[in-house]
Design a protein around this motif. Structure first.
Motif, PDB file in Angstrom:
ATOM      1  N   GLU A  63       0.822  -1.210   0.000  1.00  0.00           N
ATOM      2  CA  GLU A  63       0.000   0.000   0.000  1.00  0.00           C
ATOM      3  C   GLU A  63       0.857   1.261   0.000  1.00  0.00           C
ATOM      4  O   GLU A  63       0.524   2.235  -0.666  1.00  0.00           O
ATOM      5  N   TRP A  64       1.979   1.257   0.708  1.00  0.00           N
ATOM      6  CA  TRP A  64       2.820   2.445   0.781  1.00  0.00           C
ATOM      7  C   TRP A  64       3.415   2.799  -0.578  1.00  0.00           C
ATOM      8  O   TRP A  64       3.843   3.931  -0.794  1.00  0.00           O
ATOM      9  N   GLU A  65       3.402   1.858  -1.532  1.00  0.00           N
ATOM     10  CA  GLU A  65       3.843   2.155  -2.892  1.00  0.00           C
ATOM     11  C   GLU A  65       2.671   2.549  -3.792  1.00  0.00           C
ATOM     12  O   GLU A  65       2.868   3.235  -4.784  1.00  0.00           O
ATOM     13  N   ARG A  66       1.467   2.127  -3.431  1.00  0.00           N
ATOM     14  CA  ARG A  66       0.286   2.450  -4.245  1.00  0.00           C
ATOM     15  C   ARG A  66      -0.232   3.859  -3.975  1.00  0.00           C
ATOM     16  O   ARG A  66      -0.707   4.540  -4.883  1.00  0.00           O
ATOM     17  N   ILE A  67      -0.149   4.322  -2.731  1.00  0.00           N
ATOM     18  CA  ILE A  67      -0.668   5.647  -2.381  1.00  0.00           C
ATOM     19  C   ILE A  67       0.023   6.754  -3.180  1.00  0.00           C
ATOM     20  O   ILE A  67      -0.659   7.637  -3.727  1.00  0.00           O
ATOM     21  N   PRO A  68       1.355   6.756  -3.312  1.00  0.00           N
ATOM     22  CA  PRO A  68       1.985   7.821  -4.118  1.00  0.00           C
ATOM     23  C   PRO A  68       1.547   7.809  -5.582  1.00  0.00           C
ATOM     24  O   PRO A  68       1.462   8.871  -6.212  1.00  0.00           O
ATOM     25  N   ILE A  69       1.241   6.647  -6.129  1.00  0.00           N
ATOM     26  CA  ILE A  69       0.753   6.582  -7.511  1.00  0.00           C
ATOM     27  C   ILE A  69      -0.581   7.304  -7.604  1.00  0.00           C
ATOM     28  O   ILE A  69      -0.808   8.105  -8.517  1.00  0.00           O
ATOM     29  N   PHE A  70      -1.446   7.044  -6.646  1.00  0.00           N
ATOM     30  CA  PHE A  70      -2.740   7.732  -6.624  1.00  0.00           C
ATOM     31  C   PHE A  70      -2.540   9.240  -6.488  1.00  0.00           C
ATOM     32  O   PHE A  70      -3.165  10.028  -7.202  1.00  0.00           O
ATOM     33  N   LEU A  98      -6.734   0.498  -6.781  1.00  0.00           N
ATOM     34  CA  LEU A  98      -5.514   0.369  -5.981  1.00  0.00           C
ATOM     35  C   LEU A  98      -5.810  -0.164  -4.586  1.00  0.00           C
ATOM     36  O   LEU A  98      -4.904  -0.368  -3.783  1.00  0.00           O
ATOM     37  N   GLY A  99      -7.092  -0.358  -4.285  1.00  0.00           N
ATOM     38  CA  GLY A  99      -7.459  -0.903  -2.986  1.00  0.00           C
ATOM     39  C   GLY A  99      -7.481   0.132  -1.879  1.00  0.00           C
ATOM     40  O   GLY A  99      -7.430  -0.220  -0.698  1.00  0.00           O
ATOM     41  N   LEU A 100      -7.569   1.405  -2.252  1.00  0.00           N
ATOM     42  CA  LEU A 100      -7.610   2.463  -1.246  1.00  0.00           C
ATOM     43  C   LEU A 100      -9.047   2.652  -0.777  1.00  0.00           C
ATOM     44  O   LEU A 100      -9.993   2.445  -1.528  1.00  0.00           O
ATOM     45  N   ARG A 101      -9.188   3.065   0.455  1.00  0.00           N
ATOM     46  CA  ARG A 101     -10.521   3.249   1.014  1.00  0.00           C
ATOM     47  C   ARG A 101     -11.243   4.411   0.327  1.00  0.00           C
ATOM     48  O   ARG A 101     -10.654   5.449   0.033  1.00  0.00           O
ATOM     49  N   GLU A 102     -12.528   4.200   0.099  1.00  0.00           N
ATOM     50  CA  GLU A 102     -13.339   5.187  -0.607  1.00  0.00           C
ATOM     51  C   GLU A 102     -13.297   6.556   0.073  1.00  0.00           C
ATOM     52  O   GLU A 102     -13.173   7.586  -0.590  1.00  0.00           O
ATOM     53  N   GLU A 103     -13.373   6.568   1.398  1.00  0.00           N
ATOM     54  CA  GLU A 103     -13.349   7.842   2.121  1.00  0.00           C
ATOM     55  C   GLU A 103     -12.044   8.585   1.877  1.00  0.00           C
ATOM     56  O   GLU A 103     -12.047   9.805   1.669  1.00  0.00           O
ATOM     57  N   MET A 104     -10.937   7.872   1.905  1.00  0.00           N
ATOM     58  CA  MET A 104      -9.640   8.505   1.687  1.00  0.00           C
ATOM     59  C   MET A 104      -9.550   9.054   0.268  1.00  0.00           C
ATOM     60  O   MET A 104      -9.114  10.182   0.064  1.00  0.00           O
ATOM     61  N   TYR A 132      -6.628   6.634   7.195  1.00  0.00           N
ATOM     62  CA  TYR A 132      -7.361   5.660   6.405  1.00  0.00           C
ATOM     63  C   TYR A 132      -6.539   4.513   5.851  1.00  0.00           C
ATOM     64  O   TYR A 132      -7.106   3.556   5.339  1.00  0.00           O
ATOM     65  N   SER A 133      -5.231   4.587   5.929  1.00  0.00           N
ATOM     66  CA  SER A 133      -4.433   3.490   5.356  1.00  0.00           C
ATOM     67  C   SER A 133      -4.338   2.339   6.332  1.00  0.00           C
ATOM     68  O   SER A 133      -4.570   2.486   7.535  1.00  0.00           O
TER      69      SER A 133
END
Length: 134
Positions: A63-70, A98-104, A132-133
Motif C-alpha cells: 500500500e505504501w507504494e500504491r498511495i503515491p501513484i494515486f 488500488l485498494g484504497l478506502r473510498e473515504e480517503m 485511512y491506510s
C-alpha cells in the motif's frame, strides 16, 4: 517498484492526461518529471506518449507504494487548472482499483480541488493518509 511497473505508471498518467481529450503542456511536463524521478528513459517515455508501446499498469503490492501513484494522478488532475469530470472519475476509479478506502480517495481528491492553485500541505495529506491506510 520494478522498471516495468514504473513504465505502467507513466502509461497510466498519459491515459489520465488524455481522459479529457486534451493533453496540456503542464500535464506533459509533469509526466516527464515523474518519468525522470523514476529514472525511466526519455525514449521509453516518448514511446509510451506516442502509443508505440502498450504497457499494462501492474500496481505494486504494498500500500505504501500504491498511495503515491494515486497522489501523482490527483496532482496531474489539477495541474492544468481544469477539473474535468472525466479526470476526476479516472482518479476515483484508480483509487478503488488500488485498494484504497473510498473515504480517503474522496477526501484527497476534494482537498486538491479545494486548495488549487496551491498544493495541499504535506502535513494535511499525511493526516488523511494515516487515518485511512492499513
Amino acid at each position: 517498484m520494478t522498471y516495468e511497473q514504473k513504465l505502467g505508471v507513466i502509461s497510466l498518467l498519459f491515459d489520465l492526461a488524455q481522459a479529457d481529450l486534451n493533453v496540456t503542456e503542464s500535464e506533459d511536463e509533469f509526466i516527464e518529471r515523474v518519468a525522470e524521478s523514476f529514472e525511466v528513459s526519455i525514449i521509453d517515455t516518448q514511446r509510451i506518449r506516442d502509443r508505440e508501446i502498450e504497457i499494462e499498469f501492474n500496481p505494486p503490492k504494498a500500500e505504501w507504494e500504491r498511495i503515491p501513484i494515486f497522489m501523482q494522478c490527483v496532482m496531474l488532475m489539477v495541474i492544468d487548472r481544469g477539473f474535468e469530470t472525466e479526470e476526476e472519475n479516472f482518479c476515483r476509479e484508480l483509487g478503488f482499483k488500488l485498494g484504497l478506502r473510498e473515504e480517503m480517495v474522496n477526501i484527497l481528491i476534494q482537498m486538491w480541488i479545494d486548495s488549487y492553485p496551491k498544493p495541499v500541505p504535506q502535513k494535511e495529506l499525511m493526516q488523511v493518509i494515516s487515518r485511512y491506510s492499513s
